[in-house]
Design a protein around this motif. Sequence first.
Motif, PDB file in Angstrom:
ATOM      1  N   LEU A   1      43.976  35.254  29.928  1.00 44.98           N
ATOM      2  CA  LEU A   1      43.538  35.402  31.312  1.00 44.98           C
ATOM      3  C   LEU A   1      43.888  36.807  31.796  1.00 44.98           C
ATOM      4  O   LEU A   1      45.003  37.281  31.556  1.00 44.98           O
ATOM      5  N   PRO A   2      42.967  37.499  32.456  1.00 43.52           N
ATOM      6  CA  PRO A   2      43.318  38.805  33.031  1.00 43.52           C
ATOM      7  C   PRO A   2      44.503  38.653  33.989  1.00 43.52           C
ATOM      8  O   PRO A   2      44.672  37.607  34.616  1.00 43.52           O
ATOM      9  N   PRO A   3      45.302  39.706  34.124  1.00 41.00           N
ATOM     10  CA  PRO A   3      46.450  39.620  35.034  1.00 41.00           C
ATOM     11  C   PRO A   3      46.000  39.428  36.480  1.00 41.00           C
ATOM     12  O   PRO A   3      44.865  39.746  36.851  1.00 41.00           O
ATOM     13  N   LYS A   4      46.915  38.913  37.278  1.00 40.76           N
ATOM     14  CA  LYS A   4      46.608  38.552  38.668  1.00 40.76           C
ATOM     15  C   LYS A   4      46.013  39.713  39.459  1.00 40.76           C
ATOM     16  O   LYS A   4      45.088  39.522  40.247  1.00 40.76           O
ATOM     17  N   GLN A   5      46.524  40.936  39.226  1.00 35.71           N
ATOM     18  CA  GLN A   5      46.020  42.057  40.010  1.00 35.71           C
ATOM     19  C   GLN A   5      44.543  42.336  39.730  1.00 35.71           C
ATOM     20  O   GLN A   5      43.804  42.778  40.612  1.00 35.71           O
ATOM     21  N   MET A   6      44.078  42.036  38.526  1.00 38.19           N
ATOM     22  CA  MET A   6      42.660  42.213  38.216  1.00 38.19           C
ATOM     23  C   MET A   6      41.825  41.153  38.920  1.00 38.19           C
ATOM     24  O   MET A   6      40.777  41.464  39.505  1.00 38.19           O
ATOM     25  N   LEU A   7      42.278  39.932  38.841  1.00 33.95           N
ATOM     26  CA  LEU A   7      41.541  38.832  39.474  1.00 33.95           C
ATOM     27  C   LEU A   7      41.496  39.022  40.987  1.00 33.95           C
ATOM     28  O   LEU A   7      40.447  38.833  41.615  1.00 33.95           O
ATOM     29  N   ASP A   8      42.614  39.421  41.579  1.00 36.10           N
ATOM     30  CA  ASP A   8      42.655  39.644  43.023  1.00 36.10           C
ATOM     31  C   ASP A   8      41.721  40.780  43.429  1.00 36.10           C
ATOM     32  O   ASP A   8      41.032  40.701  44.454  1.00 36.10           O
ATOM     33  N   ALA A   9      41.701  41.852  42.627  1.00 37.63           N
ATOM     34  CA  ALA A   9      40.830  42.988  42.943  1.00 37.63           C
ATOM     35  C   ALA A   9      39.365  42.570  42.914  1.00 37.63           C
ATOM     36  O   ALA A   9      38.569  42.973  43.774  1.00 37.63           O
ATOM     37  N   ALA A  10      38.994  41.752  41.932  1.00 35.12           N
ATOM     38  CA  ALA A  10      37.603  41.274  41.843  1.00 35.12           C
ATOM     39  C   ALA A  10      37.253  40.435  43.065  1.00 35.12           C
ATOM     40  O   ALA A  10      36.178  40.599  43.663  1.00 35.12           O
ATOM     41  N   LYS A  11      38.148  39.539  43.458  1.00 29.95           N
ATOM     42  CA  LYS A  11      37.896  38.696  44.624  1.00 29.95           C
ATOM     43  C   LYS A  11      37.777  39.538  45.891  1.00 29.95           C
ATOM     44  O   LYS A  11      36.913  39.291  46.749  1.00 29.95           O
ATOM     45  N   ASN A  12      38.663  40.526  46.022  1.00 29.51           N
ATOM     46  CA  ASN A  12      38.629  41.386  47.201  1.00 29.51           C
ATOM     47  C   ASN A  12      37.347  42.205  47.272  1.00 29.51           C
ATOM     48  O   ASN A  12      36.782  42.402  48.350  1.00 29.51           O
TER      49      ASN A  12
END
Length: 249
Positions: A164-175
């Motif tokens: 799974l990509p790290p949280k900061q990547m997932l959060d950036a995509a959502k943002n």
Amino acid sequence: MGDKKSGSTTFSVPSLPGADIELQKEFEQQQLATICGYTQHMQQPEPSSLGVEGGARLLSRADWGARLPKSVEHFEGPAPYVIIHHSYMPAACFSTPDCMKSMRDMQDFHQLERGWNDIGYSFGIGGDGMIYTGRGFNVIGAHAPKYNDKSVGIVLIGDWRTELPPKQMLDAAKNLIAFGVFKGYIDPAYKLLGHKQVRDTECPGGRLFQEISTWPHFNNGIRFNTTTEHPPQGQAQPQAKALPVVPKV
């Protein structure tokens, strides 16, 4: 494929609902740069903050050293689809210099080897949690056949088949998606898809696909029509194809 021009006006913008993002001048400049020839390539803007402390930042094409596009084409927004990809290769990057190099490598591959107008994606997300401007919003991409003129293509740099990509990547995509909706670049009723739903590919990787299937607006009703994924009942499953050794788009 299309372009804009950058200005020097300072924009004061409210926080986005559903995302820790502050809109700011540089993002407006980047969108302008996609309309009139990416003139901001000649400038060196500071990376812009898209979030609160420690939040995602948007880096311009100039920041990561993008080559000028051969051509730019626009489509009328807002985009009804957001399509998530992984790069497969380049591998995951976790420092900003490495992620900038990954963006340049992808642009080189797409422009010089495949002969495309530009890097295929609208945006890239690095393991550093930064957002990298590719073609930008409302610019026809080269990431998902039949959807390039009505979608935002977001690539998470790395191979996300088993991890799974790290949280900061997932959060950036959502943002980034929330920002696109807020600014009118993405339809509020957008459909979120993984690349493999519109093309015969493993992209965006099984683990990342599993993750995005839990996100708002994920649409499981769209599936690529291939017997390799959905054989008729009672027929044998065809042999799996060998994985390519080149980056997947």
